[in-house]
Motif scaffolding. Structure first.
Motif, PDB file in Angstrom:
ATOM      1  N   GLY A  55       0.787  -1.219   0.000  1.00 55.90           N
ATOM      2  CA  GLY A  55       0.000   0.000   0.000  1.00 55.90           C
ATOM      3  C   GLY A  55       0.821   1.271   0.000  1.00 55.90           C
ATOM      4  N   ILE A  56       2.129   1.148  -0.184  1.00 58.14           N
ATOM      5  CA  ILE A  56       3.019   2.312  -0.154  1.00 58.14           C
ATOM      6  C   ILE A  56       3.695   2.532  -1.504  1.00 58.14           C
ATOM      7  N   ASP A  57       4.368   1.489  -2.001  1.00 56.80           N
ATOM      8  CA  ASP A  57       5.120   1.669  -3.244  1.00 56.80           C
ATOM      9  C   ASP A  57       5.224   0.386  -4.069  1.00 56.80           C
ATOM     10  N   GLN A  58       4.441  -0.628  -3.735  1.00 58.06           N
ATOM     11  CA  GLN A  58       4.538  -1.907  -4.430  1.00 58.06           C
ATOM     12  C   GLN A  58       3.375  -2.088  -5.404  1.00 58.06           C
ATOM     13  N   ASP A  81      -7.646  -9.648  -1.488  1.00 62.60           N
ATOM     14  CA  ASP A  81      -7.832  -9.766  -0.037  1.00 62.60           C
ATOM     15  C   ASP A  81      -7.230  -8.504   0.547  1.00 62.60           C
ATOM     16  N   ILE A  82      -8.055  -7.461   0.720  1.00 59.36           N
ATOM     17  CA  ILE A  82      -7.535  -6.172   1.143  1.00 59.36           C
ATOM     18  C   ILE A  82      -7.263  -6.169   2.646  1.00 59.36           C
ATOM     19  N   ASP A  83      -6.204  -5.457   3.043  1.00 55.36           N
ATOM     20  CA  ASP A  83      -5.839  -5.356   4.460  1.00 55.36           C
ATOM     21  C   ASP A  83      -6.523  -4.187   5.148  1.00 55.36           C
ATOM     22  N   ARG A  84      -6.841  -3.154   4.393  1.00 53.97           N
ATOM     23  CA  ARG A  84      -7.490  -1.969   4.960  1.00 53.97           C
ATOM     24  C   ARG A  84      -8.214  -1.224   3.850  1.00 53.97           C
ATOM     25  N   THR A  91      -8.931   6.368  -3.151  1.00 54.12           N
ATOM     26  CA  THR A  91      -9.230   5.033  -3.642  1.00 54.12           C
ATOM     27  C   THR A  91      -7.955   4.201  -3.669  1.00 54.12           C
ATOM     28  N   MET A  92      -8.108   2.888  -3.745  1.00 53.86           N
ATOM     29  CA  MET A  92      -6.997   1.976  -3.971  1.00 53.86           C
ATOM     30  C   MET A  92      -7.253   1.263  -5.298  1.00 53.86           C
ATOM     31  N   ALA A  93      -6.308   1.370  -6.214  1.00 52.55           N
ATOM     32  CA  ALA A  93      -6.495   0.806  -7.554  1.00 52.55           C
ATOM     33  C   ALA A  93      -6.290  -0.699  -7.536  1.00 52.55           C
ATOM     34  N   LEU A 194      -2.550  -0.232  -3.566  1.00 56.96           N
ATOM     35  CA  LEU A 194      -3.390  -1.202  -2.859  1.00 56.96           C
ATOM     36  C   LEU A 194      -2.599  -1.846  -1.732  1.00 56.96           C
ATOM     37  N   GLU A 195      -3.214  -1.924  -0.559  1.00 53.87           N
ATOM     38  CA  GLU A 195      -2.637  -2.691   0.539  1.00 53.87           C
ATOM     39  C   GLU A 195      -3.451  -3.964   0.705  1.00 53.87           C
ATOM     40  N   GLY A 196      -2.840  -5.079   0.350  1.00 54.33           N
ATOM     41  CA  GLY A 196      -3.523  -6.364   0.401  1.00 54.33           C
ATOM     42  C   GLY A 196      -2.920  -7.322  -0.598  1.00 54.33           C
TER      43      GLY A 196
END
Length: 211
Positions: A55-58, A81-84, A91-93, A194-196
């Protein structure tokens, strides 16, 4: 790299992560699509693995190709499978070629959003995705050849979650990369990480039937 298991050879580059260090157990439930996996992550590994993003740079990036210029109907699929959830107003893409082409994301309320630049509207899901569980998200852009109108359909775990029918316009195309877990932008490079975990990603150059 993230290997393309179709015959197109459009492998993805992994950014800021080690595919072995970043792997987690992949989805292995009852709702398994009949086709083989669209993305294999890293070198061949024993077992069923997905890719965990911080969720930062990956993220995963596939270089721009004309095959991604979808103008006559297309479909996107991903297991997540999102973590948050993303912060308020963000938004998270999930799968994106940028705001100037097509974009599948999760908003701050947890619902999926599917936008296609050039069409007169987009579609927002009804069912929030709760962190901590696998879900299959599919987005379909369907062109009616008789009316030249578009339908945008969001599916969640095999069921239609939301749809917008009778949209006008023509999908825009661009020269940005196709990204998984981030959104490409001309000005900033990438954003909306995206974090997940992600698994079994597919991009079809045809509108798959919701059935």
């Amino acid at each position: 790299s993230a290997l393309d298991s179709s015959r197109n050879g459009l492998h993805g580059a992994l950014f800021d992560l080690d595919p072995r260090a970043g792997r987690v157990n992949g989805y292995d439930g009852a709702f398994d699509p009949p086709e083989p996996m669209a993305v294999f992550l890293g070198a061949a590994l024993e077992g069923n693995f997905a890719l965990e993003l911080n969720g930062i740079d990956q993220y995963v990036m596939v270089q721009n190709e004309v095959i991604f210029d979808f103008t006559t109907g297309f479909a996107l699929e991903i297991w997540i499978d999102i973590d948050r959830l993303p912060p308020a107003g963000e938004t998270m893409a999930l799968i994106s070629k940028g705001a100037s082409a097509f974009d599948l994301s999760v908003d701050d309320s947890g619902v999926a959003v599917f936008a296609v630049s050039g069409l007169s509207g987009d579609v927002t899901g009804n069912t929030p995705l709760e962190p901590g569980g696998w879900h299959h998200v599919a987005a379909i852009a369907e062109l009616n050849p008789d009316t030249s109108l578009w339908n945008l359909i969001l599916m969640l775990d095999g069921e239609i979650d939301s749809a917008e029918y009778g949209l006008t316009g023509t999908p825009d195309v661009n020269d940005l990369a196709l990204c998984f877990g981030a959104r490409p932008t001309p000005a900033k490079g990438v954003e909306s990480f995206l974090e997940g975990a992600i698994d079994e990603i597919r991009a079809w150059a045809t509108a798959r039937s919701p059935e």
